[in-house]
Enzyme design. Structure first.
Site, PDB file in Angstrom:
ATOM      1  N   SER A  28       0.764  -1.206   0.027  1.00  0.00           N
ATOM      2  CA  SER A  28       0.028   0.072  -0.045  1.00  0.00           C
ATOM      3  C   SER A  28       0.964   1.227  -0.004  1.00  0.00           C
ATOM      4  O   SER A  28       0.326   2.502  -0.054  1.00  0.00           O
ATOM      5  CB  SER A  28      -0.916  -0.079   1.231  1.00  0.00           C
ATOM      6  OG  SER A  28       0.072  -0.110   2.404  1.00  0.00           O
ATOM      7  N   ASN A 115      -2.137  -2.618  13.348  1.00  0.00           N
ATOM      8  CA  ASN A 115      -3.589  -2.536  13.166  1.00  0.00           C
ATOM      9  C   ASN A 115      -4.015  -1.203  14.008  1.00  0.00           C
ATOM     10  O   ASN A 115      -4.880  -0.338  13.567  1.00  0.00           O
ATOM     11  CB  ASN A 115      -4.459  -3.562  13.899  1.00  0.00           C
ATOM     12  CG  ASN A 115      -4.016  -4.900  12.861  1.00  0.00           C
ATOM     13  OD1 ASN A 115      -3.524  -4.772  11.857  1.00  0.00           O
ATOM     14  ND2 ASN A 115      -4.379  -6.112  13.457  1.00  0.00           N
ATOM     15  N   THR A 160     -40.262  26.954  -9.364  1.00  0.00           N
ATOM     16  CA  THR A 160     -40.589  25.545  -8.831  1.00  0.00           C
ATOM     17  C   THR A 160     -40.588  24.886 -10.411  1.00  0.00           C
ATOM     18  O   THR A 160     -41.160  25.527 -11.380  1.00  0.00           O
ATOM     19  CB  THR A 160     -41.825  25.366  -8.285  1.00  0.00           C
ATOM     20  OG1 THR A 160     -42.774  25.989  -8.875  1.00  0.00           O
ATOM     21  CG2 THR A 160     -41.794  25.999  -6.867  1.00  0.00           C
ATOM     22  N   HIS A 161     -40.243  23.592 -10.471  1.00  0.00           N
ATOM     23  CA  HIS A 161     -40.190  22.585 -11.725  1.00  0.00           C
ATOM     24  C   HIS A 161     -39.405  23.510 -13.045  1.00  0.00           C
ATOM     25  O   HIS A 161     -39.540  23.505 -14.187  1.00  0.00           O
ATOM     26  CB  HIS A 161     -41.451  22.723 -12.344  1.00  0.00           C
ATOM     27  CG  HIS A 161     -42.444  22.242 -11.189  1.00  0.00           C
ATOM     28  ND1 HIS A 161     -42.571  20.860 -10.914  1.00  0.00           N
ATOM     29  CD2 HIS A 161     -43.292  22.759 -10.274  1.00  0.00           C
ATOM     30  CE1 HIS A 161     -43.484  20.678  -9.910  1.00  0.00           C
ATOM     31  NE2 HIS A 161     -44.079  21.891  -9.540  1.00  0.00           N
ATOM     32  N   SER A 282     -13.481  27.834 -26.027  1.00  0.00           N
ATOM     33  CA  SER A 282     -13.588  26.869 -27.031  1.00  0.00           C
ATOM     34  C   SER A 282     -12.562  27.089 -28.161  1.00  0.00           C
ATOM     35  O   SER A 282     -12.163  28.204 -28.537  1.00  0.00           O
ATOM     36  CB  SER A 282     -15.055  27.068 -27.593  1.00  0.00           C
ATOM     37  OG  SER A 282     -14.730  26.122 -28.940  1.00  0.00           O
ATOM     38  N   LYS A 288     -17.093  31.774 -27.511  1.00  0.00           N
ATOM     39  CA  LYS A 288     -17.591  30.974 -26.637  1.00  0.00           C
ATOM     40  C   LYS A 288     -16.961  31.357 -25.088  1.00  0.00           C
ATOM     41  O   LYS A 288     -15.624  31.482 -25.195  1.00  0.00           O
ATOM     42  CB  LYS A 288     -17.537  29.586 -26.581  1.00  0.00           C
ATOM     43  CG  LYS A 288     -18.503  28.892 -27.699  1.00  0.00           C
ATOM     44  CD  LYS A 288     -20.007  28.639 -27.179  1.00  0.00           C
ATOM     45  CE  LYS A 288     -19.809  27.822 -25.990  1.00  0.00           C
ATOM     46  NZ  LYS A 288     -20.679  26.531 -26.350  1.00  0.00           N
ATOM     47  N   GLU A 295     -19.193  23.175 -14.184  1.00  0.00           N
ATOM     48  CA  GLU A 295     -19.693  21.971 -14.684  1.00  0.00           C
ATOM     49  C   GLU A 295     -18.811  20.800 -14.055  1.00  0.00           C
ATOM     50  O   GLU A 295     -19.313  19.699 -13.898  1.00  0.00           O
ATOM     51  CB  GLU A 295     -19.520  21.789 -16.237  1.00  0.00           C
ATOM     52  CG  GLU A 295     -20.437  22.459 -16.937  1.00  0.00           C
ATOM     53  CD  GLU A 295     -20.024  22.612 -18.594  1.00  0.00           C
ATOM     54  OE1 GLU A 295     -20.795  21.894 -19.207  1.00  0.00           O
ATOM     55  OE2 GLU A 295     -19.177  23.265 -18.976  1.00  0.00           O
ATOM     56  N   TYR A 322      -9.419  -6.686  12.532  1.00  0.00           N
ATOM     57  CA  TYR A 322      -8.968  -6.165  11.253  1.00  0.00           C
ATOM     58  C   TYR A 322      -8.892  -7.400  10.034  1.00  0.00           C
ATOM     59  O   TYR A 322      -8.526  -8.452  10.574  1.00  0.00           O
ATOM     60  CB  TYR A 322      -7.428  -5.760  11.625  1.00  0.00           C
ATOM     61  CG  TYR A 322      -6.554  -5.407  10.323  1.00  0.00           C
ATOM     62  CD1 TYR A 322      -6.871  -4.135   9.804  1.00  0.00           C
ATOM     63  CD2 TYR A 322      -6.152  -6.097   9.424  1.00  0.00           C
ATOM     64  CE1 TYR A 322      -6.279  -3.473   8.777  1.00  0.00           C
ATOM     65  CE2 TYR A 322      -5.295  -5.688   8.267  1.00  0.00           C
ATOM     66  CZ  TYR A 322      -5.233  -4.385   7.961  1.00  0.00           C
ATOM     67  OH  TYR A 322      -4.651  -3.928   6.782  1.00  0.00           O
ATOM     68  N   GLN A 327      -7.313  -2.266   4.101  1.00  0.00           N
ATOM     69  CA  GLN A 327      -6.164  -1.379   3.359  1.00  0.00           C
ATOM     70  C   GLN A 327      -6.897  -0.637   2.178  1.00  0.00           C
ATOM     71  O   GLN A 327      -6.185   0.495   1.545  1.00  0.00           O
ATOM     72  CB  GLN A 327      -5.236  -2.426   2.878  1.00  0.00           C
ATOM     73  CG  GLN A 327      -3.774  -1.690   2.366  1.00  0.00           C
ATOM     74  CD  GLN A 327      -2.611  -2.624   2.218  1.00  0.00           C
ATOM     75  OE1 GLN A 327      -1.993  -2.842   3.057  1.00  0.00           O
ATOM     76  NE2 GLN A 327      -2.575  -3.076   1.122  1.00  0.00           N
ATOM     77  N   LYS A 330      -8.153   3.542   1.840  1.00  0.00           N
ATOM     78  CA  LYS A 330      -7.517   4.883   1.853  1.00  0.00           C
ATOM     79  C   LYS A 330      -7.744   5.543   0.445  1.00  0.00           C
ATOM     80  O   LYS A 330      -8.133   6.756   0.581  1.00  0.00           O
ATOM     81  CB  LYS A 330      -6.062   4.715   2.026  1.00  0.00           C
ATOM     82  CG  LYS A 330      -5.991   4.208   3.648  1.00  0.00           C
ATOM     83  CD  LYS A 330      -4.558   3.905   3.867  1.00  0.00           C
ATOM     84  CE  LYS A 330      -4.349   3.254   5.045  1.00  0.00           C
ATOM     85  NZ  LYS A 330      -5.002   1.703   4.961  1.00  0.00           N
TER      86      LYS A 330
HETATM   87  N1  ARG Z   1      -1.116  -1.469   5.434  1.00  0.00           N
HETATM   88  C1  ARG Z   1      -2.165  -1.984   6.274  1.00  0.00           C
HETATM   89  C2  ARG Z   1      -3.325  -1.341   6.027  1.00  0.00           C
HETATM   90  O1  ARG Z   1      -3.462  -0.175   5.527  1.00  0.00           O
HETATM   91  C3  ARG Z   1      -1.592  -1.721   7.669  1.00  0.00           C
HETATM   92  C4  ARG Z   1      -2.252  -2.704   8.607  1.00  0.00           C
HETATM   93  C5  ARG Z   1      -1.586  -4.082   8.303  1.00  0.00           C
HETATM   94  N2  ARG Z   1      -2.106  -5.024   9.293  1.00  0.00           N
HETATM   95  C6  ARG Z   1      -2.019  -6.424   9.188  1.00  0.00           C
HETATM   96  N3  ARG Z   1      -2.360  -7.041  10.252  1.00  0.00           N
HETATM   97  N4  ARG Z   1      -1.495  -6.897   7.949  1.00  0.00           N
HETATM   98  O2  ARG Z   1      -4.344  -1.652   6.570  1.00  0.00           O
END
Ligand code: ARG
Length: 463
Positions: A28, A115, A160-161, A282, A288, A295, A322, A327, A330
């Site tokens: 990651s 974790n 309205t509408h 444009s 334009k 938009e 976990y 992962q 993110k």
């Molecule tokens: N890179 C992992 C994540 O973003 C970190 C946690 C990893 N924990 C594990 N037990 N493998 O979730």
């Protein structure tokens, strides 16, 4: 098959290193490097706590602290060797720390797991985004207030509408968005207050046997308190979902305002002129001037809502605590946050720079028999007609005006009397759009005096 050397962080029980594909799907670091500052802050707080509780020596804690500061400056200077083999930001930082300070680096991970580490880092990051969103929204509200103040009594059609309904004031229309964005701020603040509990010290899932001080790390990282349940602390991502939900609602509001700006800036409406700074040209049609920023803001809700749905789908059905699925939390949040901040900034710029065309607004306000309700209300008030009958009489007058191709105020008194003999000259007073808006003084109504009172209330609130 390509296999690598054993992982230095967890390779103890393994005879062979991971396949290259395994490494690719597992890593990651390509995206979670964005959490470096939060990761280092979390580690510094953790090391200081480990020393304060006597779990590691002050000397080791000091070496860790200095090493982490070096890592931070290396990353910030852009010469940190991020490695996919080391999976994520947590292990990249720790491995570099070991290169820098040697043995004490290995003590940092005492009473901690990736974790609780990742949950803490991510929370700290989301919390910063919440603050940034509130800041962006506040700036946008200020821009809307300035527009509202300039045109508190400018008359425009209310729709309205998307059909002309009743005259309203430009200030009132601007203030409608102030209310919406104000609630968005409230949603972000509520989410922040709820999420502000520190996961650090929950360790892998069960807590730890070391005598850690979770109050200390929570305080050091600006949390209100440590999270009360270690399983929950490492397993939940509802803080990210709340951020995304608030972001989605905010993006929806932005999208509606953007849509109005697209319509209003068209040659058919001419309600507003967007500044050159927030318009584009444009490549083929020299005349334009396009509202591209509006938009794009209108479209941002697509990816932000997409991220929200995406994270819900990742999280649903995961058993405690976990799982590596998490992962995948993110990138969507990063993307949603980046685009929300950009959309807020662009909208603030557009609103600040745009010019409302008072004449065009006024002219449009008087079309579409927009004061028909005022006429019906007059019949109720002055001639004591039941509202339904007044509605019918007004409808006949509208039909008469429409047949003649004129507006209600253009009908003569005799025309009026032919539909209802009780009508007097006084009716013409309520047929003007200025009188119409001035009469709507009920709380929350469009009268300029109400708009000014609301502007004053908001300004005070923002102090
Ligand atoms: N890179 C992992 C994540 O973003 C970190 C946690 C990893 N924990 C594990 N037990 N493998 O979730």
């Amino acid at each position: 098959m390509t296999t690598r050397t054993q992982n230095t962080m967890w390779g103890g029980r393994f005879a062979a290193g991971p396949d290259a594909i395994m490494e690719a799907i597992n890593a990651s670091i390509g995206f979670d490097r964005r959490l470096y500052a939060q990761d280092i802050a979390g580690s510094r707080a953790h090391a200081a706590m480990l020393a304060a509780t006597g779990i590691i020596t002050d000397k080791d804690a000091e070496a860790i602290r200095e090493g982490l500061l070096t890592v931070l400056s290396e990353i910030e200077a852009g010469d940190f060797p991020f490695s996919t083999e080391l999976e994520d930001i947590h292990m990249n930082v720790e491995a570099r720390l070991k290169e820098l300070i040697g043995e004490p680096a290995g003590r940092l991970h005492t009473a901690r797991s990736r974790n609780d580490q990742v949950a803490t880092d991510f929370k700290l990051w989301v919390r910063e985004q919440i603050d940034a969103a509130v800041e962006g929204l506040t700036a946008l509200i200020r821009a809307l207030l300035a527009q509202a103040e300039a045109g508190a009594d400018w008359v425009m059609p209310g729709f309205t509408h998307l059909q002309v309904a009743q005259p309203v004031t430009w200030g009132h229309h601007m203030m409608a968005y102030v209310e919406m964005f104000g609630r968005d701020i409230g949603r972000f603040r509520d989410a922040r207050a709820r999420m502000n509990e520190c996961p650090l010290g929950a360790a892998a899932l069960a807590g730890t046997s070391f005598p850690i001080d979770r109050e200390m790390t929570a305080r050091a990282l600006g949390f209100d308190r440590p999270a009360a349940n270690s399983l929950d602390a490492v397993a939940d991502r509802d803080f990210a979902l709340e951020f995304l939900s608030a972001a989605s609602i905010c993006a929806m509001h932005l999208s509606r305002l953007a849509e109005e700006l697209v319509i209003w800036s068209s040659a058919q409406f001419r309600f507003v002129t967007l500044s050159d700074r927030f318009s584009t040209g444009s490549s083929i049609m020299p005349q334009k001037k396009n509202p591209d920023a509006a938009e794009l803001i209108r479209a941002k809700i697509g990816r932000i809502l997409g991220a929200t749905v995406g994270l819900f789908a990742v999280m649903k059905g995961l058993p405690l605590a976990y799982s590596k699925d998490m992962q995948e939390d993110k990138e969507q949040v990063f993307d949603a946050a980046d685009n929300l901040m950009l959309a807020l900034a662009a909208m603030e710029g557009m609103v600040r720079d745009m010019t409302a065309n008072r004449e065009a607004l006024r002219e449009a306000a008087a079309t579409g028999f927009s004061t028909a309700t005022d006429l019906a209300d007059w019949l109720v008030r002055e001639l004591n007609l039941p509202f339904r009958e007044a509605h019918h009489v007004t409808g006949r007058l509208v039909a008469m005006a429409e047949a003649r191709g004129c507006d209600l105020p253009d009908l003569s008194l005799d025309d009026m009397k032919s539909v209802h003999p009780g009508i007097t000259n006084a009716v013409f007073d309520v047929l003007g759009v200025e009188n119409s808006v001035a009469s709507r003084t009920s709380y929350g109504g469009t009268a300029p005096q109400n708009v000014r009172a609301q502007i004053a209330r908001w300004k005070e609130k923002l102090e």
